[in-house]
Design a protein around this motif. Structure first.
Motif, PDB file in Angstrom:
ATOM      1  N   GLU A 216       1.436   2.675   0.310  1.00 29.74           N
ATOM      2  CA  GLU A 216       0.100   2.380   0.813  1.00 29.74           C
ATOM      3  C   GLU A 216       0.163   2.018   2.289  1.00 29.74           C
ATOM      4  O   GLU A 216       1.228   1.692   2.824  1.00 29.74           O
ATOM      5  N   LEU A 217      -1.003   2.071   2.930  1.00 27.17           N
ATOM      6  CA  LEU A 217      -1.080   1.834   4.366  1.00 27.17           C
ATOM      7  C   LEU A 217      -2.223   0.871   4.664  1.00 27.17           C
ATOM      8  O   LEU A 217      -3.351   1.054   4.188  1.00 27.17           O
ATOM      9  N   SER A 231     -12.325   9.139   8.465  1.00 26.44           N
ATOM     10  CA  SER A 231     -12.760  10.457   7.989  1.00 26.44           C
ATOM     11  C   SER A 231     -11.616  11.200   7.301  1.00 26.44           C
ATOM     12  O   SER A 231     -11.835  11.904   6.310  1.00 26.44           O
ATOM     13  N   LEU A 232     -10.399  11.026   7.799  1.00 27.95           N
ATOM     14  CA  LEU A 232      -9.246  11.675   7.161  1.00 27.95           C
ATOM     15  C   LEU A 232      -8.957  11.067   5.790  1.00 27.95           C
ATOM     16  O   LEU A 232      -8.573  11.778   4.854  1.00 27.95           O
ATOM     17  N   VAL A 233      -9.136   9.764   5.658  1.00 27.36           N
ATOM     18  CA  VAL A 233      -8.952   9.119   4.357  1.00 27.36           C
ATOM     19  C   VAL A 233      -9.936   9.699   3.342  1.00 27.36           C
ATOM     20  O   VAL A 233      -9.574   9.993   2.195  1.00 27.36           O
ATOM     21  N   ARG A 234     -11.173   9.885   3.762  1.00 30.17           N
ATOM     22  CA  ARG A 234     -12.166  10.498   2.863  1.00 30.17           C
ATOM     23  C   ARG A 234     -11.811  11.952   2.555  1.00 30.17           C
ATOM     24  O   ARG A 234     -11.894  12.393   1.397  1.00 30.17           O
ATOM     25  N   LEU A 238      -7.745   9.449   0.008  1.00 34.00           N
ATOM     26  CA  LEU A 238      -6.690   8.440   0.062  1.00 34.00           C
ATOM     27  C   LEU A 238      -7.238   7.014  -0.058  1.00 34.00           C
ATOM     28  O   LEU A 238      -6.559   6.048   0.273  1.00 34.00           O
ATOM     29  N   GLU A 239      -8.458   6.877  -0.541  1.00 30.16           N
ATOM     30  CA  GLU A 239      -9.095   5.554  -0.590  1.00 30.16           C
ATOM     31  C   GLU A 239      -8.289   4.544  -1.405  1.00 30.16           C
ATOM     32  O   GLU A 239      -8.363   3.337  -1.140  1.00 30.16           O
ATOM     33  N   PHE A 244      -8.595  -0.406   5.434  1.00 32.51           N
ATOM     34  CA  PHE A 244      -8.918  -0.712   6.824  1.00 32.51           C
ATOM     35  C   PHE A 244      -9.353  -2.169   6.955  1.00 32.51           C
ATOM     36  O   PHE A 244     -10.059  -2.698   6.087  1.00 32.51           O
ATOM     37  N   TYR A 245      -8.918  -2.786   8.056  1.00 37.44           N
ATOM     38  CA  TYR A 245      -9.290  -4.168   8.350  1.00 37.44           C
ATOM     39  C   TYR A 245      -9.715  -4.263   9.810  1.00 37.44           C
ATOM     40  O   TYR A 245      -9.231  -3.499  10.657  1.00 37.44           O
TER      41      TYR A 245
END
Length: 371
Positions: A216-217, A231-234, A238-239, A244-245
């Motif tokens: 995970e990232l 946008s790349l995660v969507r 990869l959700e 994201f923080y």
């Protein structure tokens, strides 16, 4: 005791730059009587801003106030700003008033043309820079650089590395996770970070259903590239493995380090035409926290034999996450305790990237200079 001033151009407006100013000033203050001068940009009307775009016009800064704050300085340590006519004139006035004062300008990135002036709307400032920076050799005694260059714009350099105040950073308290690897990146997300390479690598990694680890990232921070990463995660679905923080500091950021296993340096410096070794302050924080690092650009204090770093090519190709897993597996097999890993990396940081060690060449230069 010699008298010096740290001069910057509204550097306090950035958290990262402000931290560095504090660290460098604290180190210099151990040897010299230090003051700080912040050169402010003056508010302008729309017409003044338009006229200021002409090559021979200058960015309107309050140099007169800065000059009056100087009291018989032996040296000035300066964080570089865009050169224009008024900028050069300021150093000329300093030398006329204090001819024995050493002017030391830190060039925090070199070469910096693509990095600073890569945007289409930066060209007026780039023209100013090209016109006036060659005049600096008349007044600047030395440039401080993190590159290998011995001379910049006809001026000799002091070569050093980025350092950090280790006493202000506590090591991570993490432990190994069972069948899970958590990568983290702390940054103001910009194109040179290149984290799309990691996201594309994760996309490829999860095409294989038989992976040994859940990888995970955590992307911590804001910035212009954050929407691209989201946008790349969507796009790659990869959700479940990318979170994201916002920008964090203090205990909240410490907690992120505690649950992470690997830290990410930059993976996109090739976009700026930069292939030199990385000297970013963030890599020092990673080492101080005791984090193994993966990077797309070699790090100046870590050679290829350093066991807690994994270098990937400085190119656009996706990062092979299987190789990241293999890298971390080797660490786990050698060190059964994650705290042992953290302690080893922290000890390396103490001997290689402390702010005092980074500032020593500058301190030696000032000490050797005649009053």
């Amino acid at each position: 005791m010699k008298k010096g001033y740290y001069i910057h151009f509204e550097g306090r407006s950035s958290i990262g730059v402000s931290k560095k100013i504090d660290m460098q000033t604290a180190s210099l203050s151990k040897h010299f009587d230090m003051g700080e001068v912040e050169v402010h940009t003056v508010k302008r009307s729309l017409l003044q801003r338009i006229l200021g775009l002409f090559p021979t016009a200058s960015i309107k800064r309050d140099y007169e106030s800065a000059l009056t704050q100087l009291e018989n300085p032996d040296f000035l340590y300066v964080r570089r700003a865009v050169a224009d006519r008024a900028y050069v004139s300021f150093w000329k006035k300093v030398k006329e008033k204090y001819p024995n004062c050493k002017i030391i300008i830190e060039v925090f990135t070199y070469p910096y043309d693509k990095d600073d002036f890569g945007r289409w709307d930066a060209w007026p400032f780039y023209i100013k820079e090209l016109l006036y920076r060659k005049k600096l050799k008349k007044y600047v005694d030395t440039f401080v650089t993190y590159s290998e260059d011995t001379e910049i714009f006809g001026v000799p350099t002091i070569r050093t590395i980025n350092g950090i105040q280790l006493e202000n950073i506590s090591p991570s308290k993490g432990t190994y996770q069972e069948n899970r690897i958590t990568m983290m990146a702390v940054a103001y997300m910009q194109s040179h970070h290149g984290y799309e390479r990691i996201l594309e690598g994760l996309h490829q990694y999860y095409k294989n259903a038989a992976n040994k680890y859940v990888v995970e990232l955590l992307l911590i921070g804001d910035g212009p590239e954050k929407p691209l990463y989201q946008s790349l995660v969507r796009k790659y679905h990869l959700e479940n493995c990318v979170r994201f923080y916002p920008t964090m500091s203090g205990n909240a950021l410490d907690e992120m380090y505690d649950i992470s296993d690997i830290a990410l340096a930059s993976f996109g410096t090739y976009k700026k035409g930069v292939y030199t070794r990385l000297s970013a302050l963030k890599t020092r924080e990673y080492l101080a926290k005791g984090m193994p690092i993966i990077t797309g650009c070699e790090i100046d204090v870590l050679d290829s034999q350093y066991e807690f770093v994994r270098n990937f090519p400085n190119s656009a190709e996706p990062v092979n996450i299987d190789e990241v897993v293999a890298f971390y597996d080797r660490i786990k097999q050698k060190e059964k305790s994650k705290q042992a890993v953290i302690s080893t990396i922290r000890q390396f940081a103490e001997s290689h990237v402390s702010m005092d060690s980074a500032m020593k060449p500058i301190i030696d230069y000032i000490d050797s200079s005649q009053r």
